[in-house]
Design a protein around this motif. Structure first.
Motif, PDB file in Angstrom:
ATOM      1  N   LEU A 141      -5.260  -2.509 -21.573  1.00  0.00           N
ATOM      2  CA  LEU A 141      -6.371  -2.076 -20.737  1.00  0.00           C
ATOM      3  C   LEU A 141      -5.865  -1.000 -19.782  1.00  0.00           C
ATOM      4  CD1 LEU A 141      -7.938  -5.547 -19.886  1.00  0.00           C
ATOM      5  CD2 LEU A 141      -8.681  -3.924 -21.640  1.00  0.00           C
ATOM      6  N   VAL A 142      -6.759  -0.072 -19.432  1.00  0.00           N
ATOM      7  CA  VAL A 142      -6.393   1.048 -18.564  1.00  0.00           C
ATOM      8  C   VAL A 142      -7.333   1.072 -17.369  1.00  0.00           C
ATOM      9  CG1 VAL A 142      -6.209   3.567 -18.420  1.00  0.00           C
ATOM     10  CG2 VAL A 142      -5.523   2.392 -20.523  1.00  0.00           C
ATOM     11  N   TYR A 143      -6.731   1.078 -16.163  1.00  0.00           N
ATOM     12  CA  TYR A 143      -7.494   1.102 -14.924  1.00  0.00           C
ATOM     13  C   TYR A 143      -7.048   2.278 -14.072  1.00  0.00           C
ATOM     14  CZ  TYR A 143      -8.685  -3.613 -16.289  1.00  0.00           C
ATOM     15  OH  TYR A 143      -9.144  -4.692 -16.988  1.00  0.00           O
ATOM     16  N   LEU A 144      -8.020   2.948 -13.475  1.00  0.00           N
ATOM     17  CA  LEU A 144      -7.763   4.072 -12.589  1.00  0.00           C
ATOM     18  C   LEU A 144      -7.994   3.624 -11.152  1.00  0.00           C
ATOM     19  CD1 LEU A 144      -7.298   7.122 -12.047  1.00  0.00           C
ATOM     20  CD2 LEU A 144      -9.736   7.462 -12.524  1.00  0.00           C
ATOM     21  N   LEU A 145      -7.018   3.879 -10.282  1.00  0.00           N
ATOM     22  CA  LEU A 145      -7.092   3.464  -8.886  1.00  0.00           C
ATOM     23  C   LEU A 145      -6.898   4.677  -7.986  1.00  0.00           C
ATOM     24  CD1 LEU A 145      -4.520   0.530  -9.222  1.00  0.00           C
ATOM     25  CD2 LEU A 145      -6.953   0.458  -9.739  1.00  0.00           C
ATOM     26  N   ASP A 146      -7.717   4.776  -6.953  1.00  0.00           N
ATOM     27  CA  ASP A 146      -7.567   5.851  -5.986  1.00  0.00           C
ATOM     28  C   ASP A 146      -7.606   5.240  -4.598  1.00  0.00           C
ATOM     29  OD1 ASP A 146      -7.240   8.740  -5.806  1.00  0.00           O
ATOM     30  OD2 ASP A 146      -9.166   8.744  -4.770  1.00  0.00           O
ATOM     31  N   PHE A 147      -6.733   5.704  -3.716  1.00  0.00           N
ATOM     32  CA  PHE A 147      -6.599   5.132  -2.386  1.00  0.00           C
ATOM     33  C   PHE A 147      -7.111   6.115  -1.344  1.00  0.00           C
ATOM     34  CE2 PHE A 147      -3.591   3.177  -5.191  1.00  0.00           C
ATOM     35  CZ  PHE A 147      -3.737   1.828  -4.907  1.00  0.00           C
ATOM     36  N   ARG A 207      -8.758   5.557 -23.583  1.00  0.00           N
ATOM     37  CA  ARG A 207      -9.715   4.559 -23.096  1.00  0.00           C
ATOM     38  C   ARG A 207      -9.661   4.515 -21.579  1.00  0.00           C
ATOM     39  NH1 ARG A 207      -8.668  -0.851 -25.473  1.00  0.00           N
ATOM     40  NH2 ARG A 207     -10.181  -1.522 -23.941  1.00  0.00           N
ATOM     41  N   LEU A 208     -10.679   3.915 -20.984  1.00  0.00           N
ATOM     42  CA  LEU A 208     -10.714   3.667 -19.550  1.00  0.00           C
ATOM     43  C   LEU A 208     -11.561   2.419 -19.355  1.00  0.00           C
ATOM     44  CD1 LEU A 208     -10.024   4.528 -16.647  1.00  0.00           C
ATOM     45  CD2 LEU A 208     -12.085   5.942 -16.678  1.00  0.00           C
ATOM     46  N   ASP A 209     -10.959   1.378 -18.802  1.00  0.00           N
ATOM     47  CA  ASP A 209     -11.637   0.087 -18.698  1.00  0.00           C
ATOM     48  C   ASP A 209     -12.169  -0.231 -17.308  1.00  0.00           C
ATOM     49  OD1 ASP A 209     -11.135  -0.984 -21.491  1.00  0.00           O
ATOM     50  OD2 ASP A 209      -9.118  -0.434 -20.856  1.00  0.00           O
ATOM     51  N   GLY A 210     -11.739   0.527 -16.313  1.00  0.00           N
ATOM     52  CA  GLY A 210     -12.241   0.289 -14.966  1.00  0.00           C
ATOM     53  C   GLY A 210     -11.723   1.328 -13.997  1.00  0.00           C
ATOM     54  N   MET A 211     -12.498   1.556 -12.929  1.00  0.00           N
ATOM     55  CA  MET A 211     -12.107   2.494 -11.869  1.00  0.00           C
ATOM     56  C   MET A 211     -12.360   1.817 -10.531  1.00  0.00           C
ATOM     57  SD  MET A 211     -13.606   6.193 -13.178  1.00  0.00           S
ATOM     58  CE  MET A 211     -15.278   5.858 -12.644  1.00  0.00           C
ATOM     59  N   TYR A 212     -11.424   2.017  -9.612  1.00  0.00           N
ATOM     60  CA  TYR A 212     -11.530   1.394  -8.297  1.00  0.00           C
ATOM     61  C   TYR A 212     -11.109   2.354  -7.200  1.00  0.00           C
ATOM     62  CZ  TYR A 212     -11.849  -2.899 -10.960  1.00  0.00           C
ATOM     63  OH  TYR A 212     -12.244  -3.854 -11.852  1.00  0.00           O
ATOM     64  N   LEU A 213     -11.900   2.401  -6.141  1.00  0.00           N
ATOM     65  CA  LEU A 213     -11.502   3.064  -4.905  1.00  0.00           C
ATOM     66  C   LEU A 213     -10.984   1.966  -3.983  1.00  0.00           C
ATOM     67  CD1 LEU A 213     -14.545   5.435  -4.379  1.00  0.00           C
ATOM     68  CD2 LEU A 213     -12.191   6.139  -4.793  1.00  0.00           C
ATOM     69  N   TYR A 214      -9.804   2.176  -3.430  1.00  0.00           N
ATOM     70  CA  TYR A 214      -9.233   1.237  -2.458  1.00  0.00           C
ATOM     71  C   TYR A 214      -9.270   1.913  -1.095  1.00  0.00           C
ATOM     72  CZ  TYR A 214      -7.571  -2.112  -5.884  1.00  0.00           C
ATOM     73  OH  TYR A 214      -7.510  -3.068  -6.866  1.00  0.00           O
ATOM     74  N   TYR A 215     -10.002   1.304  -0.165  1.00  0.00           N
ATOM     75  CA  TYR A 215     -10.138   1.859   1.175  1.00  0.00           C
ATOM     76  C   TYR A 215      -9.201   1.136   2.128  1.00  0.00           C
ATOM     77  CZ  TYR A 215     -14.173   4.360  -0.492  1.00  0.00           C
ATOM     78  OH  TYR A 215     -14.986   5.200  -1.186  1.00  0.00           O
ATOM     79  N   TYR A 216      -8.334   1.915   2.761  1.00  0.00           N
ATOM     80  CA  TYR A 216      -7.396   1.381   3.742  1.00  0.00           C
ATOM     81  C   TYR A 216      -7.896   1.769   5.124  1.00  0.00           C
ATOM     82  CZ  TYR A 216      -3.157   0.782   6.490  1.00  0.00           C
ATOM     83  OH  TYR A 216      -2.250   0.411   7.448  1.00  0.00           O
ATOM     84  N   ASN A 217      -8.218   0.759   5.928  1.00  0.00           N
ATOM     85  CA  ASN A 217      -8.661   0.995   7.294  1.00  0.00           C
ATOM     86  C   ASN A 217      -7.418   1.207   8.147  1.00  0.00           C
ATOM     87  OD1 ASN A 217      -9.445   0.710  10.017  1.00  0.00           O
ATOM     88  ND2 ASN A 217     -11.200  -0.556   9.436  1.00  0.00           N
ATOM     89  N   LYS A 218      -7.189   2.436   8.573  1.00  0.00           N
ATOM     90  CA  LYS A 218      -5.967   2.770   9.302  1.00  0.00           C
ATOM     91  C   LYS A 218      -5.914   2.146  10.689  1.00  0.00           C
ATOM     92  CE  LYS A 218      -7.759   7.202  10.925  1.00  0.00           C
ATOM     93  NZ  LYS A 218      -7.548   8.642  10.897  1.00  0.00           N
ATOM     94  N   ASP A 219      -7.044   1.668  11.196  1.00  0.00           N
ATOM     95  CA  ASP A 219      -7.070   1.049  12.515  1.00  0.00           C
ATOM     96  C   ASP A 219      -6.766  -0.447  12.471  1.00  0.00           C
ATOM     97  OD1 ASP A 219      -7.824   3.519  13.709  1.00  0.00           O
ATOM     98  OD2 ASP A 219      -9.903   3.147  13.121  1.00  0.00           O
ATOM     99  N   THR A 220      -7.054  -1.082  11.331  1.00  0.00           N
ATOM    100  CA  THR A 220      -6.864  -2.536  11.223  1.00  0.00           C
ATOM    101  C   THR A 220      -5.895  -2.934  10.104  1.00  0.00           C
ATOM    102  OG1 THR A 220      -8.721  -2.784   9.692  1.00  0.00           O
ATOM    103  CG2 THR A 220      -9.212  -2.950  12.067  1.00  0.00           C
TER     104      THR A 220
END
Length: 159
Positions: free
Chosen positions: A34-40, A81-94
């Motif tokens: 499986l292939v997943y794309l992640l962006d932070f 193939r591409l099985d999923g994409m996710y944005l990961y949000y990092y709260n720099k204050d917390t």
């Protein structure tokens, strides 16, 4: 159950020559075929609240989802193939990290967006129009060419 290890591909350049698009994805994870794309994304407390608070703002990150869809198009071509994409949000204050799944339909939406941009540019320099050039008005404040194009969206207080 036999589990395969996860293989990570980090910060790789993508080029979609047919659309004249270039970018860099943050991470592709491969596991069990499986292939997943992640962006932070690093954001402060206020945009984090707009995104995940009690009354989240709809489409508050449409440009980020289309960016991920653009990378997804290239990843799907590269990995087959591409099985999923996710944005990961990092709260720099917390220091809170929160994932947001992005539907794979954004791959086609991003592709169609770039096809439209390519067709529009083939006819000459397009007019300045919010939604396409620029997608959002605040981006003009970060553009080194905003003074040259005469953008009506550039803040007068930003030099």
């Amino acid at each position: 159950i036999h589990k395969k290890k996860v293989k990570f591909h980090i910060e790789k350049e993508i080029i979609i020559e047919s659309l004249k698009v270039r970018g860099f994805y943050d991470c592709v994870a491969e596991q069990n075929d499986l292939v997943y794309l992640l962006d932070f994304k690093t954001i402060g407390s206020y945009p984090y609240k707009l995104k995940f608070g009690r009354n989240p703002s709809p489409n508050s990150s449409i440009h980020q989802e289309l960016q991920l869809g653009t990378y997804g198009y290239a990843v799907r071509k590269e990995f087959g193939r591409l099985d999923g994409m996710y944005l990961y949000y990092y709260n720099k204050d917390t220091s809170v990290l929160r994932p947001k799944p992005v539907p794979l339909s954004y791959v086609d939406m991003a592709y169609n967006y770039w096809v439209g941009i390519k067709q529009e540019h083939a006819q000459g320099l397009p007019p300045i129009r919010e939604g396409t050039s620029p997608v959002q008005t605040w981006t003009c404040n970060y553009c080194e060419y905003a003074d040259l194009c005469g953008s009506p969206f550039k803040s007068k207080s930003v030099k």
